[in-house]
Design an enzyme around this catalytic site. Structure first.
Site, PDB file in Angstrom:
ATOM      1  N   ARG A 178      42.202  -2.155 109.273  1.00  0.00           N
ATOM      2  CA  ARG A 178      42.242  -1.454 110.573  1.00  0.00           C
ATOM      3  C   ARG A 178      40.812  -1.213 111.037  1.00  0.00           C
ATOM      4  NH1 ARG A 178      45.265   4.068 110.248  1.00  0.00           N
ATOM      5  NH2 ARG A 178      47.144   2.804 110.203  1.00  0.00           N
TER       6      ARG A 178
ATOM      7  N   LYS B   8      42.651  13.816 113.846  1.00  0.00           N
ATOM      8  CA  LYS B   8      42.713  12.945 115.027  1.00  0.00           C
ATOM      9  C   LYS B   8      42.235  13.667 116.285  1.00  0.00           C
ATOM     10  CE  LYS B   8      46.220  10.090 112.963  1.00  0.00           C
ATOM     11  NZ  LYS B   8      47.583   9.552 113.012  1.00  0.00           N
TER      12      LYS B   8
ATOM     13  N   CYS C 166      54.754  -2.158 106.196  1.00  0.00           N
ATOM     14  CA  CYS C 166      54.560  -0.733 105.914  1.00  0.00           C
ATOM     15  C   CYS C 166      55.377  -0.325 104.689  1.00  0.00           C
ATOM     16  CB  CYS C 166      54.974   0.118 107.115  1.00  0.00           C
ATOM     17  SG  CYS C 166      54.744   1.869 106.748  1.00  0.00           S
TER      18      CYS C 166
ATOM     19  N   LYS D  76      43.935  13.425 107.045  1.00  0.00           N
ATOM     20  CA  LYS D  76      43.381  12.795 108.247  1.00  0.00           C
ATOM     21  C   LYS D  76      43.176  13.796 109.388  1.00  0.00           C
ATOM     22  CE  LYS D  76      47.364  10.420 108.250  1.00  0.00           C
ATOM     23  NZ  LYS D  76      48.410   9.463 108.604  1.00  0.00           N
TER      24      LYS D  76
ATOM     25  N   CYS E  89      54.510   7.413 113.669  1.00  0.00           N
ATOM     26  CA  CYS E  89      53.347   6.630 114.104  1.00  0.00           C
ATOM     27  C   CYS E  89      53.413   6.175 115.563  1.00  0.00           C
ATOM     28  CB  CYS E  89      53.150   5.437 113.183  1.00  0.00           C
ATOM     29  SG  CYS E  89      52.809   5.927 111.479  1.00  0.00           S
TER      30      CYS E  89
ATOM     31  N   ARG F 287      39.646  10.123 112.237  1.00  0.00           N
ATOM     32  CA  ARG F 287      40.095   8.751 112.523  1.00  0.00           C
ATOM     33  C   ARG F 287      39.605   8.288 113.892  1.00  0.00           C
ATOM     34  NH1 ARG F 287      44.775   7.347 109.531  1.00  0.00           N
ATOM     35  NH2 ARG F 287      44.609   8.284 107.475  1.00  0.00           N
TER      36      ARG F 287
ATOM     37  N   CYS G 182      56.730   1.498 116.043  1.00  0.00           N
ATOM     38  CA  CYS G 182      55.713   1.419 114.984  1.00  0.00           C
ATOM     39  C   CYS G 182      55.887   0.106 114.236  1.00  0.00           C
ATOM     40  CB  CYS G 182      55.862   2.596 114.030  1.00  0.00           C
ATOM     41  SG  CYS G 182      57.243   2.389 112.885  1.00  0.00           S
TER      42      CYS G 182
ATOM     43  N   CYS H  44      60.328   5.475 109.990  1.00  0.00           N
ATOM     44  CA  CYS H  44      60.417   6.644 109.104  1.00  0.00           C
ATOM     45  C   CYS H  44      59.955   7.868 109.883  1.00  0.00           C
ATOM     46  CB  CYS H  44      59.583   6.413 107.827  1.00  0.00           C
ATOM     47  SG  CYS H  44      57.843   6.832 108.009  1.00  0.00           S
TER      48      CYS H  44
HETATM   49 FE1  SRM Z   1      50.570   6.057 110.995  1.00  0.00          FE
HETATM   50  C1  SRM Z   1      50.892   6.237 107.638  1.00  0.00           C
HETATM   51  C2  SRM Z   1      50.717   2.718 110.880  1.00  0.00           C
HETATM   52  C3  SRM Z   1      49.502   5.942 114.189  1.00  0.00           C
HETATM   53  C4  SRM Z   1      51.342   9.370 111.364  1.00  0.00           C
HETATM   54  N1  SRM Z   1      50.717   4.705 109.493  1.00  0.00           N
HETATM   55  C5  SRM Z   1      50.784   4.982 108.166  1.00  0.00           C
HETATM   56  C6  SRM Z   1      50.659   3.696 107.336  1.00  0.00           C
HETATM   57  C7  SRM Z   1      49.227   3.471 107.016  1.00  0.00           C
HETATM   58  C8  SRM Z   1      51.545   3.628 106.098  1.00  0.00           C
HETATM   59  C9  SRM Z   1      50.957   4.035 104.764  1.00  0.00           C
HETATM   60  O1  SRM Z   1      50.376   5.131 104.646  1.00  0.00           O
HETATM   61  O2  SRM Z   1      51.108   3.261 103.820  1.00  0.00           O
HETATM   62  C10 SRM Z   1      51.189   2.670 108.378  1.00  0.00           C
HETATM   63  C11 SRM Z   1      50.717   1.228 108.212  1.00  0.00           C
HETATM   64  C12 SRM Z   1      51.791   0.263 108.674  1.00  0.00           C
HETATM   65  C13 SRM Z   1      51.357  -1.145 108.770  1.00  0.00           C
HETATM   66  O3  SRM Z   1      51.885  -1.987 108.000  1.00  0.00           O
HETATM   67  O4  SRM Z   1      50.541  -1.484 109.618  1.00  0.00           O
HETATM   68  C14 SRM Z   1      50.841   3.372 109.670  1.00  0.00           C
HETATM   69  N2  SRM Z   1      50.073   4.594 112.243  1.00  0.00           N
HETATM   70  C15 SRM Z   1      50.296   3.278 112.055  1.00  0.00           C
HETATM   71  C16 SRM Z   1      50.060   2.485 113.314  1.00  0.00           C
HETATM   72  C17 SRM Z   1      49.525   1.079 113.081  1.00  0.00           C
HETATM   73  C18 SRM Z   1      51.392   2.435 114.068  1.00  0.00           C
HETATM   74  C19 SRM Z   1      51.461   1.586 115.306  1.00  0.00           C
HETATM   75  O5  SRM Z   1      52.569   1.123 115.540  1.00  0.00           O
HETATM   76  O6  SRM Z   1      50.494   1.438 116.046  1.00  0.00           O
HETATM   77  C20 SRM Z   1      49.108   3.448 114.052  1.00  0.00           C
HETATM   78  C21 SRM Z   1      47.669   3.224 113.701  1.00  0.00           C
HETATM   79  C22 SRM Z   1      46.791   4.182 114.434  1.00  0.00           C
HETATM   80  C23 SRM Z   1      45.320   3.938 114.279  1.00  0.00           C
HETATM   81  O7  SRM Z   1      44.850   2.950 114.812  1.00  0.00           O
HETATM   82  O8  SRM Z   1      44.648   4.778 113.662  1.00  0.00           O
HETATM   83  C24 SRM Z   1      49.568   4.778 113.473  1.00  0.00           C
HETATM   84  N3  SRM Z   1      50.353   7.429 112.500  1.00  0.00           N
HETATM   85  C25 SRM Z   1      50.010   7.157 113.769  1.00  0.00           C
HETATM   86  C26 SRM Z   1      50.306   8.268 114.618  1.00  0.00           C
HETATM   87  C27 SRM Z   1      50.127   8.326 116.145  1.00  0.00           C
HETATM   88  C28 SRM Z   1      48.825   8.901 116.568  1.00  0.00           C
HETATM   89  O9  SRM Z   1      47.942   9.146 115.757  1.00  0.00           O
HETATM   90  O10 SRM Z   1      48.684   9.127 117.765  1.00  0.00           O
HETATM   91  C29 SRM Z   1      50.849   9.253 113.806  1.00  0.00           C
HETATM   92  C30 SRM Z   1      51.402  10.618 114.277  1.00  0.00           C
HETATM   93  C31 SRM Z   1      50.349  11.588 114.641  1.00  0.00           C
HETATM   94  C32 SRM Z   1      49.928  12.372 113.449  1.00  0.00           C
HETATM   95  O11 SRM Z   1      49.044  11.921 112.734  1.00  0.00           O
HETATM   96  O12 SRM Z   1      50.509  13.438 113.207  1.00  0.00           O
HETATM   97  C33 SRM Z   1      50.865   8.711 112.472  1.00  0.00           C
HETATM   98  N4  SRM Z   1      50.989   7.555 109.713  1.00  0.00           N
HETATM   99  C34 SRM Z   1      51.326   8.832 110.073  1.00  0.00           C
HETATM  100  C35 SRM Z   1      51.704   9.560 108.889  1.00  0.00           C
HETATM  101  C36 SRM Z   1      52.165  11.043 108.836  1.00  0.00           C
HETATM  102  C37 SRM Z   1      51.016  11.960 108.765  1.00  0.00           C
HETATM  103  C38 SRM Z   1      51.439  13.393 108.580  1.00  0.00           C
HETATM  104  O13 SRM Z   1      50.724  14.280 109.010  1.00  0.00           O
HETATM  105  O14 SRM Z   1      52.473  13.639 107.978  1.00  0.00           O
HETATM  106  C39 SRM Z   1      51.582   8.659 107.808  1.00  0.00           C
HETATM  107  C40 SRM Z   1      51.866   8.932 106.331  1.00  0.00           C
HETATM  108  C41 SRM Z   1      50.720   9.556 105.634  1.00  0.00           C
HETATM  109  O15 SRM Z   1      49.631   9.719 106.163  1.00  0.00           O
HETATM  110  O16 SRM Z   1      50.946   9.919 104.478  1.00  0.00           O
HETATM  111  C42 SRM Z   1      51.133   7.404 108.371  1.00  0.00           C
HETATM  112 FE1  SF4 Z   2      55.349   3.048 108.587  1.00  0.00          FE
HETATM  113 FE2  SF4 Z   2      56.699   5.252 109.117  1.00  0.00          FE
HETATM  114 FE3  SF4 Z   2      54.388   4.800 110.338  1.00  0.00          FE
HETATM  115 FE4  SF4 Z   2      56.480   3.367 110.978  1.00  0.00          FE
HETATM  116  S1  SF4 Z   2      56.298   5.580 111.249  1.00  0.00           S
HETATM  117  S2  SF4 Z   2      54.416   2.552 110.540  1.00  0.00           S
HETATM  118  S3  SF4 Z   2      57.564   3.175 109.055  1.00  0.00           S
HETATM  119  S4  SF4 Z   2      54.647   5.135 108.181  1.00  0.00           S
END
Ligand code: SRM
Ligand code: SF4
Length: 561
Positions: free
Chosen positions: A72, A211, A436, A209, A479, A141, A430, A475
């Site tokens: 990323r 943001k 993922c 993290k 995201c 981030r 997502c 899930c």
């Molecule tokens: Fe996310 C974890 C993809 C935006 C909340 N996210 C992940 C992981 C890295 C899975 C992992 O930990 O193994 C995913 C990788 C999937 C893959 O195969 O690519 C993943 N997140 C993404 C992306 C690519 C989704 C997308 O469809 O675009 C986004 C990448 C953003 C970036 O460029 O930095 C992405 N993730 C978000 C957002 C939206 C936002 O930030 O505006 C959220 C919700 C906002 C927030 O942070 O509260 C988000 N991702 C999470 C979480 C839950 C965090 C939490 O506080 O509970 C996880 C799980 C974790 O961190 O343990 C996670």
């Molecule tokens: Fe993976 Fe859940 Fe984020 Fe979708 S919402 S990319 S399933 S961690």
């Protein structure tokens, strides 16, 4: 939930970070080991801070795990030069799975990179003057900012601010440069390197993290209230006078754990532009010092705000910066999402908004989006701007280039005039399967077909052409920010989703759980009576999410199972 106590046992991630504040682990050694197809579990945690996730293709698990890497980038404000876009396109074609994924935080991901190609891919990214550092991990981030260059000069000022903050908050470890740029192990004979502690983050970085996003009302295209820190631009007489600071937003939750929840940021006060950097950095230190380091599910800034309150946060912030925050100024968001099609920029050039379904830049038989973009960027050199809605803008297009760009897209199956229905263009999914590791149900691979079925349902109930924001995640981590959508589908188990209803057009209201477990085959049947009623009962111009909040929430205040 009680406040975290300093005596609580640190989580394993805290112990690991403290054991190696350079974050080098044994990454360089494993990269050099031609026999190893994967990194150790500890290195997997360190790798995240370098912008790399070790994954496996879940479609192939039956025949044993096949390890692949996701990379990323860190692209504050989502702006790429034409040369950078072309380099990334080339690298992804050579080393990735031949697709580029625009993320919901305005950056790009490469999927499917083999360990043997990892070092040269990350080096290639750095050679094009970009980086992957801190795009993942317990750090600040990618900083997002409204991507449109069209409206006024103010967005340029805001982009500069986003870049400045991103640079100020980047980790300083020498390991990134040694491993990925020099291609060698970190030299620990140097005492300073051996005893390295990040001057801002300390030995254990952040508890989780963090943001940050910048928004320019009335458009909330960054979903500003879903961020740990949101900066809401305040304009007076066409000039930027400062920002309202919002704190404590976030989406992630876990099924069956009521102590985890999505939360909207609280608006805390007003900052003049010269106060922004100092104040945001101080806000990050509150997370650093008060975030829960024993329970990662409770470690985001939103839980500090939820547990201690916005007044406590404001007072602590004022104590740290040494001045009182002015009261927040009035602002109003009316709309979220991206503007598609052509828009005139303030400088007379043009900007083209392109819908990238589920954020995946790829070639299919019908639509060769990847090929079209490469040709356009090669020939016309537009700036490429990534949006938090997983889409992109081609900016700084001269008036005389417009027709040829439209033709190149059309030749490759992409129509500018008809990019998709209002419903489709407002949708987000997502990544989820197959890359993922946390995905419980399909998302990116499933939503486009579901949208087709919902389009047909809208036609059936007399709502053809209606825009309803629909977001799906595999899930509950959120995201694609599904808890802000008018309809959110959240993966519960393979082929099963929760349905959330009631977000608003401005993305300033959380939706609510409507049904807890619905089979994919039954989703349309669940929506049919609701959309039929909405068509009958709505006020003139009333959006679906507003009808849900006005009617459905009164009839059904709590979720049904
Ligand atoms: Fe996310 C974890 C993809 C935006 C909340 N996210 C992940 C992981 C890295 C899975 C992992 O930990 O193994 C995913 C990788 C999937 C893959 O195969 O690519 C993943 N997140 C993404 C992306 C690519 C989704 C997308 O469809 O675009 C986004 C990448 C953003 C970036 O460029 O930095 C992405 N993730 C978000 C957002 C939206 C936002 O930030 O505006 C959220 C919700 C906002 C927030 O942070 O509260 C988000 N991702 C999470 C979480 C839950 C965090 C939490 O506080 O509970 C996880 C799980 C974790 O961190 O343990 C996670
Ligand atoms: Fe993976 Fe859940 Fe984020 Fe979708 S919402 S990319 S399933 S961690």
């Amino acid at each position: 939930m009680s406040l975290t106590t300093v005596t609580a046992k640190p989580s394993p991630n805290e112990v690991l970070k403290e054991s190696c504040p350079t974050l080098a682990g044994t990454i360089a050694q494993t990269l050099a080991d031609g026999q190893a197809d994967r990194f150790s579990d500890d290195d997997n945690q360190f790798l995240k801070f370098h912008g790399v996730y070790q994954q496996d293709d879940r479609d192939l698990r039956k025949s044993g795990k096949k390890f692949i890497m996701m990379i990323r980038l860190r692209v504050p404000g989502g702006v790429l030069t034409p040369a950078q876009y072309l380099d990334l396109d080339r690298l992804m074609t050579q080393y990735g799975n031949n697709t580029l994924r625009v993320t919901s935080r305005q950056t790009l991901q490469f999927h499917g990179v083999l360990k043997s190609n990892l070092a040269r891919t990350v080096k290639g990214i750095n050679d094009t003057l970009m980086t992957t550092i801190a795009s993942c991990g317990d750090v600040v981030r990618n900083v997002t900012a409204s991507p449109s260059p069209t409206i006024d000069g103010v967005r340029g000022q805001i982009l500069d601010e986003a870049r400045k903050l991103s640079a100020a908050l980047a980790p300083r470890t020498p390991a990134y440069h040694a491993i990925w740029i020099e291609g060698k192990q970190l030299d620990l004979s140097d005492k300073k390197t051996k005893n390295f502690t990040d001057p801002f983050y300390g030995k254990t970085y952040l508890p989780r993290k963090f943001k940050i996003a910048f928004a320019v009302p009335p458009l909330n295209d960054v979903d500003v209230l879903a961020n740990d820190i949101g900066l809401i631009a305040i304009m007076e007489n066409g000039k930027l006078v400062g920002y309202n600071l919002a704190a404590g937003g976030g989406m992630g939750r876990s099924h069956g754990n009521e102590e985890t929840f999505p939360r909207l940021a609280d608006v805390i006060g007003f900052l003049t532009p010269d106060q922004v950097e100092r104040t945001v950095i101080a806000a990050v230190t509150i997370h650093r010092d008060f975030g829960d380091r024993s329970n990662r599910k409770h470690a985001r800034l939103k839980y500090v705000l939820a547990d201690r309150g916005a007044d406590w946060f404001r007072a602590e912030l004022e104590r740290r910066v040494g001045f009182k925050l002015a009261p927040a100024r009035p602002f109003k968001f009316t709309k979220q999402g991206d503007a598609f099609g052509w828009h005139r920029q303030a400088d007379g050039n043009w900007c083209l908004g392109l819908f990238v379904e589920t954020g995946r830049i790829k070639d299919t038989e019908q639509r060769r989006m990847k090929t079209a973009l490469r040709k356009i960027v090669e020939q016309f050199q537009p700036e490429v701007r990534l949006t938090p809605g997983n889409n992109l803008l081609l900016a700084n297009v001269r008036p005389d280039q417009r027709d040829a760009i439209v033709k190149t897209l059309a030749d490759n199956g992409v129509s500018v005039a008809n990019q998709g229905s209002a419903l489709r263009c407002a949708s987000m999914a997502c990544v989820s399967l197959p890359t993922c590791g946390l995905g419980l149900a399909e998302s990116e691979r499933y939503l486009p077909d579901l949208i087709t079925r919902i389009e047909a349902l809208l036609a059936e109930v007399g709502l053809s052409g209606e825009e309803i924001t629909i977001r799906m995640t595999g899930c509950p981590n959120g995201c694609a920010r599904p808890y802000m959508a008018e309809i959110g589908f959240v993966g519960k188990a393979p082929g099963k989703y929760q349905i959330y209803l009631g977000g608003n057009e401005a993305s300033t209201r959380l939706n609510r759980l409507y049904k807890d477990t619905v089979k994919d085959a039954d989703l349309i049947a669940e929506l049919r009576p609701l959309l039929a009623r909405y068509a009958q009962e709505r006020h003139a111009g009333e959006r679906f999410g507003d009808w849900v909040a006005r009617i459905l929430w009164k009839e059904q205040p709590t979720a049904a199972n």
